[in-house]
Design an enzyme around this catalytic site. Structure first.
Site, PDB file in Angstrom:
ATOM      1  CB  VAL A  70      -0.973   0.026   1.203  1.00 17.62           C
ATOM      2  CG1 VAL A  70      -2.083  -0.981   1.031  1.00 17.62           C
ATOM      3  CG2 VAL A  70      -0.246  -0.195   2.513  1.00 17.62           C
ATOM      4  CE  LYS A  71       5.665   0.657  -3.662  1.00 20.29           C
ATOM      5  NZ  LYS A  71       4.829  -0.489  -4.088  1.00 20.29           N
ATOM      6  NE  ARG A  72      -3.068   3.962   1.863  1.00 20.51           N
ATOM      7  CZ  ARG A  72      -3.420   3.221   0.813  1.00 20.51           C
ATOM      8  NH1 ARG A  72      -2.487   2.810  -0.021  1.00 20.51           N
ATOM      9  NH2 ARG A  72      -4.679   2.894   0.594  1.00 20.51           N
TER      10      ARG A  72
END
Length: 269
Positions: free
Chosen positions: A94-96
């Site tokens: 998700v690379k949040r």
């Protein structure tokens, strides 16, 4: 068991490989599936159905599910449940990355015990500062989850930022060193994302102390055989990940492509 222990146990049993679940349009075409919600579900869940008892870790890419709105996210929820039922681990890509209450919100969404999109680990971006990720680190440690922080990504566009200088070292090295220090009190839950596509990483990983997720194997040009030279002493922490190399030629080719990669990763020791 914490995330590091579960990962070590499963990779010892099933092999040190993470399979990406990236149901992008080209993959759906290769599977002979329509580029709609039904095609998304048949492909993504079909990957886990076919390989779930042989693969240690799956990495669903959230973007391909989010593209279909709430119905796509519902498919992602089912995929994550399938992975759990297969006894495998999930790394939700998700690379949040955010600060304060927002980071806490993302942590609740993906690491919370009752969250429909709960995963065993998630990917995070450190470019609001590694320290801003603390709510996710706290949640991971408390729940026995893992995190993977972007350090030196496989795409060439990352170089101008990741290899820029931060004091006496590159930005990537700053991320590596900061995460390693955090792990001393974070149950070694915080790993790195370091691409397997670079001859020179631009950072040293010799002293790193947790899992290293290595994308870029296959379609992006990275190879399992090249990992030893690239990662050196850090090879013991490397978790290679391949997506299109496994899933990109259709369902009938899944098993053969997986066999080839598992054979290669076994040689890593």
């Amino acid at each position: 068991m914490n995330y590091a222990s579960r990962l070590a146990a499963l990779t010892a049993e099933r092999g040190r490989l993470c399979v990406g679940i990236d149901p992008m349009p080209g993959v759906l075409d290769a599977w002979g599936l329509p580029q709609d919600l039904s095609g998304l579900e048949r492909c993504a869940r079909g990957i886990v159905e076919a390989l779930g008892d042989r693969v240690a870790v799956f990495k669903p890419q959230s973007a391909f599910f989010e593209a279909f709105g709430s119905r796509g996210v519902a498919v992602l929820e089912s995929v994550l449940a399938d992975i759990r039922s297969a006894g495998a681990l999930s790394i939700l890509d998700v690379k949040r990355g955010d600060i304060g209450s927002s980071m806490a919100g993302y942590s609740a969404a993906f690491l919370g015990d009752a969250a429909p999109t709960r995963a065993d680990a998630i990917t995070l971006s450190p470019y609001l500062g590694v320290g801003a990720l603390q709510p996710a680190i706290d949640a991971a440690v408390a729940g026995g989850h893992g995190l993977y922080v972007l350090a030196r990504t496989s795409n060439p566009e990352g170089a101008p930022i990741q290899l820029a200088r931060s004091g006496d070292a590159s930005v990537a090295q700053h991320v590596v060193d900061t995460v390693a220090a955090l792990n001393e009190t974070a149950d070694h839950a915080v790993g790195l994302v370091v691409g397997g596509t670079h001859a020179d990483l631009g950072c040293r990983l010799d002293a790193f102390n947790a899992s290293i997720l290595v994308p870029g194997i296959g379609a992006q040009g990275g190879t399992i055989e090249g990992l030893r030279a690239t990662f050196g002493p850090a090879l013991r922490h490397v978790l290679p990940t391949a997506s299109r190399e496994v899933i990109g030629a259709g369902r009938a080719a899944l098993s053969g492509r997986l066999d080839a990669l598992l054979t290669s990763t076994a040689a890593l020791g």
